[in-house]
Structures are given as structure tokens and as C-alpha cells.
Scaffold this active site. Sequence first.
Site, PDB file in Angstrom:
ATOM      1  CB  CYS A 137      -0.927  -0.016   1.218  1.00 20.55           C
ATOM      2  SG  CYS A 137      -2.001   1.413   1.314  1.00 20.55           S
ATOM      3  CB  CYS A 140      -0.636   2.619   3.918  1.00 16.72           C
ATOM      4  SG  CYS A 140      -2.156   1.982   3.214  1.00 16.72           S
ATOM      5  CG  ASP A 141       3.173   1.247   4.445  1.00 21.13           C
ATOM      6  OD1 ASP A 141       2.695   1.785   5.459  1.00 21.13           O
ATOM      7  OD2 ASP A 141       3.000   0.053   4.153  1.00 21.13           O
TER       8      ASP A 141
HETATM    9  P1  FAD Z   1     -10.787  -4.931   6.948  1.00 19.93           P
HETATM   10  O1  FAD Z   1      -9.946  -4.051   7.786  1.00 19.93           O
HETATM   11  O2  FAD Z   1     -10.140  -5.783   5.907  1.00 19.93           O
HETATM   12  O3  FAD Z   1     -11.618  -5.878   7.921  1.00 19.93           O
HETATM   13  C1  FAD Z   1     -12.351  -6.956   7.427  1.00 19.93           C
HETATM   14  C2  FAD Z   1     -12.978  -7.697   8.589  1.00 19.93           C
HETATM   15  O4  FAD Z   1     -13.887  -8.677   8.077  1.00 19.93           O
HETATM   16  C3  FAD Z   1     -11.977  -8.453   9.470  1.00 19.93           C
HETATM   17  O5  FAD Z   1     -12.307  -8.220  10.826  1.00 19.93           O
HETATM   18  C4  FAD Z   1     -12.230  -9.921   9.118  1.00 19.93           C
HETATM   19  O6  FAD Z   1     -11.947 -10.800  10.190  1.00 19.93           O
HETATM   20  C5  FAD Z   1     -13.725  -9.875   8.807  1.00 19.93           C
HETATM   21  N1  FAD Z   1     -14.227 -10.983   7.990  1.00 19.93           N
HETATM   22  C6  FAD Z   1     -13.786 -11.408   6.772  1.00 19.93           C
HETATM   23  N2  FAD Z   1     -14.503 -12.480   6.371  1.00 19.93           N
HETATM   24  C7  FAD Z   1     -15.422 -12.720   7.351  1.00 19.93           C
HETATM   25  C8  FAD Z   1     -16.444 -13.692   7.534  1.00 19.93           C
HETATM   26  N3  FAD Z   1     -16.678 -14.663   6.634  1.00 19.93           N
HETATM   27  N4  FAD Z   1     -17.192 -13.647   8.672  1.00 19.93           N
HETATM   28  C9  FAD Z   1     -16.984 -12.669   9.588  1.00 19.93           C
HETATM   29  N5  FAD Z   1     -16.040 -11.726   9.463  1.00 19.93           N
HETATM   30  C10 FAD Z   1     -15.263 -11.765   8.373  1.00 19.93           C
HETATM   31  N6  FAD Z   1      -5.249   2.488   5.502  1.00 19.93           N
HETATM   32  C11 FAD Z   1      -5.069   3.733   5.960  1.00 19.93           C
HETATM   33  O7  FAD Z   1      -5.988   4.552   5.893  1.00 19.93           O
HETATM   34  N7  FAD Z   1      -3.881   4.110   6.530  1.00 19.93           N
HETATM   35  C12 FAD Z   1      -2.834   3.272   6.677  1.00 19.93           C
HETATM   36  O8  FAD Z   1      -1.773   3.646   7.172  1.00 19.93           O
HETATM   37  C13 FAD Z   1      -3.007   1.928   6.211  1.00 19.93           C
HETATM   38  N8  FAD Z   1      -2.019   1.036   6.345  1.00 19.93           N
HETATM   39  C14 FAD Z   1      -2.201  -0.253   5.912  1.00 19.93           C
HETATM   40  C15 FAD Z   1      -1.166  -1.159   6.079  1.00 19.93           C
HETATM   41  C16 FAD Z   1      -1.345  -2.472   5.678  1.00 19.93           C
HETATM   42  C17 FAD Z   1      -0.206  -3.449   5.880  1.00 19.93           C
HETATM   43  C18 FAD Z   1      -2.574  -2.879   5.092  1.00 19.93           C
HETATM   44  C19 FAD Z   1      -2.777  -4.319   4.675  1.00 19.93           C
HETATM   45  C20 FAD Z   1      -3.595  -1.971   4.901  1.00 19.93           C
HETATM   46  C21 FAD Z   1      -3.415  -0.646   5.302  1.00 19.93           C
HETATM   47  N9  FAD Z   1      -4.415   0.300   5.134  1.00 19.93           N
HETATM   48  C22 FAD Z   1      -4.247   1.572   5.608  1.00 19.93           C
HETATM   49  C23 FAD Z   1      -5.686  -0.039   4.491  1.00 19.93           C
HETATM   50  C24 FAD Z   1      -6.769  -0.265   5.574  1.00 19.93           C
HETATM   51  O9  FAD Z   1      -6.284  -1.176   6.523  1.00 19.93           O
HETATM   52  C25 FAD Z   1      -8.050  -0.794   4.939  1.00 19.93           C
HETATM   53  O10 FAD Z   1      -8.496   0.110   3.952  1.00 19.93           O
HETATM   54  C26 FAD Z   1      -9.151  -0.957   5.988  1.00 19.93           C
HETATM   55  O11 FAD Z   1      -8.724  -1.796   7.036  1.00 19.93           O
HETATM   56  C27 FAD Z   1     -10.417  -1.532   5.377  1.00 19.93           C
HETATM   57  O12 FAD Z   1     -11.330  -1.684   6.401  1.00 19.93           O
HETATM   58  P2  FAD Z   1     -12.549  -2.686   6.298  1.00 19.93           P
HETATM   59  O13 FAD Z   1     -13.280  -2.550   7.591  1.00 19.93           O
HETATM   60  O14 FAD Z   1     -13.293  -2.463   5.049  1.00 19.93           O
HETATM   61  O15 FAD Z   1     -11.917  -4.148   6.160  1.00 19.93           O
END
Ligand code: FAD
Length: 321
Positions: A137, A140-141
Site C-alpha cells: 500500500c 499508506c507507507d
Molecule cells: P478490513 O480491515 O479488511 O476488515 C475486514 C474484517 O472482516 C476483518 O475483521 C475480518 O476478520 C472480517 N471478515 C472477513 N470475512 C469474514 C467472515 N466470513 N465472517 C466474519 N467476518 C469476516 N489504511 C489507511 O488509511 N492508513 C494506513 O496507514 C493503512 N495502512 C495499511 C497497512 C497495511 C499493511 C494494510 C494491509 C492496509 C493498510 N491500510 C491503511 C488499508 C486499511 O487497513 C483498509 O483500507 C481498511 O482496514 C479496510 O477496512 P474494512 O473494515 O473495510 O476491512
Amino acid sequence: MAETHRTKMLILGSGPAGLSAAIYGARAGLEPIVVQGLQPGGQLTITTDVENYPGFRDVIQGPWLMEEMQAQAEKVGTRTMFDTIVDVDFSRRPFRMTGDGGDIYEGDTLVIATGAQAKWLGLPGEEELSGKGVSACATCDGFFYRGKKVAVIGGGNTAVEEALYMTNHSDDVTLIHRRDSLRAEKILQDRLFANPKISVLWNKNVERFVGGGEPVGLVGLDLVDTETGDKSHLSVDGAFVAIGHAPATEIFKDHLELIDGGYIKVEPGTPKTKIPGLYACGDVMDHVYRQAVTAAGTGCMAALDAERFLAEQEFELMAAE
Ligand code: FAD
Ligand code: NAP
């Protein structure tokens, strides 16, 4: 013994999208249940420094931010469950879901916030150097590589956008692609080729991420030419793997409309799916922005829409009586 859990608002996923929906849903009295899945707290729990989530002037840690979000959601009345949904039934309301231990979850409304995972190459050095020069990302980084030499791996829209984005921080960006033409849209390709800070290495596969130094960090990439088999080495301080993302939609594919790449289709500008009362928010429906703050924003929107939907249902029921 398997139990049945019933709520006005069921939320799948405990990343920023799911927990933001929970905070709004709980404050509206919907007593939400969050099913956390295999990665409680979501993707931010596998990173360290977060510098772009509003509200914190100093750098914060991803896992800490997610603990705080969960605590806030629980404080206002959310129930969080350690379970993973393995089966769904959206054919009637309440929507009915099955957890992997057999528990049943029923929701008058459903918010899907199961996120997406970056695809990795699965090569030597990649996992060990993740966060130490290897990232998926740039938004992000990228900031951590100011004035450094970086590479972006991939040939689609994401790779080209990441390479262009990195020119905000670095004057030496190399795009590495395994073929001799890009998959990215023409307009992005035009911008890429016109940018003097970017060079492209064609027909190259990465073979190994090479670490070194003290503390250990990425120092370069071992490459192989896909046509000639010739080996080479590129010295870089940072490498961004941009070979696509996989949204967690496998269990929904026979039940919901998905767009290219497997993301859940929503009404543009909203988290609404075609099924009334069923919403999708965060990375599972957003292949463009994929940020914690946008995930939180669309989680909030999903909860507000769910609340309005339930209020309308109640009004219609009262009018019918
Ligand atoms: P996610 O955070 O992906 O959460 C998904 C959730 O769904 C998890 O809890 C998982 O367990 C759950 N889930 C999946 N399948 C199922 C199922 N079948 N049943 C029940 N639960 C389920 N963004 C920033 O803004 N700033 C940053 O600095 C940044 N750094 C990052 C660094 C890394 C290494 C990564 C990988 C991403 C980074 N991001 C950053 C991006 C950010 O993390 C994501 O955009 C954000 O987390 C998305 O949120 P979300 O809630 O949509 O999904
Ligand atoms: P993508 O289009 O699937 O492209 C992935 C790229 O990574 C391809 O060039 C592919 O090479 C390469 N790749 C895959 N596996 C590899 C491996 N093991 N080793 C080396 N290279 C590998 O993914 P994306 O770029 O993330 O885009 C996903 C979707 O989101 C697309 O529909 C895209 O249009 C969309 N998107 C849109 C925008 C926008 O509209 N601004 C921005 C980002 C993404 P090959 O080309 O050889 O297959």
C-alpha cells in the site's frame, strides 16, 4: 450447543468499516452484533505506524487504533462475537447467517464489512521484510520512503497508480512488470510514460526480496527475465507489491451481485445493495480508495441507511394497522 443470536443490525467484519457501522448503529439503539471473523480488528492490525487517520497529531499504531474502535463500539452497546460466517441466506428477512461452529445469526438488517486482502507474490523474503521495505500500500507507507529508491511490482491500474503516487516522495521509481505491455487503462499508462521519475522494467519477474543492513530491511530485488531467463539485481529501499486485491466475498458470490474483481456491487455513492436492508461498506465494495478513513466513512453511511430502512418499515407497519 449451537445458539441463535438475533439483532436489528448484524455486522460482518470488525475492521474500521464494521466497527464504525457498529458505533452508529449502537447509538441509534439497534443493539448491533459484530461477527469478527478470523482477523479481529481487520487489516490495520497487521501494520504498525498509521499517520493518516484523522484526529491524531502523533503517529499511532494500527492495532491500538482498532482496539480503541472496538472498545468505543462496545461501550455504546455493541456485542462482538468471535465467529466466522460460513453460510448465508438473503432470500428473506431476517437475514440468516451460519457461523463456523454452527451458531445462527439473524439480522433485520445486515452490514457486510468483510474487507479485502492484498495479494502477495509468496516469494522468499517477502513476508520477513513486510513492513521493513516491503509493502502492498503506497498510499499508506509511501511517506516512509521520501528521497529513497523504490520499485512497484505489477502492471494493472493499481500498480500504475502506486508508481505515480510514489513520485510524490521519490525521484527514482521503477515499475517491474512480467510482460511487455501493461494491463492498466491507457490514460494511466500515458501519465506513467510521461513521468521522468519513473522507469519501467519489462518482462521481469521478482525471484527474491533481499534483506540486509542493521536493523534488517529491504536492500534489493533479485529479478529474472521472463523471455531470456537472464538474472539481474535491482537495489531498492522499498518495494510495493501491486498485483491486485482479493475482496472477501467468496461466501456471497451466489447471493449478491459482484463486479469485476469480486467486489460487492452497490448503488453508486451509497452502501446499498439491490437487496433492501442489506448494505456493503469498506474495502469489500471499494476497489478505488481502500483506506481506513473511507472504510469508516462508508460504515457510518451503512448504519445510517439501515436505521432509516428500519424506521420506514416500522412506519409502514403502523400505517397498515
Ligand atoms: P478490513 O480491515 O479488511 O476488515 C475486514 C474484517 O472482516 C476483518 O475483521 C475480518 O476478520 C472480517 N471478515 C472477513 N470475512 C469474514 C467472515 N466470513 N465472517 C466474519 N467476518 C469476516 N489504511 C489507511 O488509511 N492508513 C494506513 O496507514 C493503512 N495502512 C495499511 C497497512 C497495511 C499493511 C494494510 C494491509 C492496509 C493498510 N491500510 C491503511 C488499508 C486499511 O487497513 C483498509 O483500507 C481498511 O482496514 C479496510 O477496512 P474494512 O473494515 O473495510 O476491512
Ligand atoms: P489487476 O488489474 O488484476 O492487475 C494485476 C497486475 O498484477 C497485472 O498486471 C498482472 O500481470 C500482475 N500480476 C498478477 N499476479 C502476478 C504475479 N504473480 N507476478 C507478477 N505480476 C503479477 O489488479 P489491480 O491493478 O489491483 O486492479 C484490480 C481492479 O481494480 C481492476 O478492475 C482495475 O481496473 C480496478 N482498479 C481501478 C482503478 C481506477 O479506476 N483508478 C484503480 C485501481 C484498480 P498480467 O498483466 O501479466 O496479468
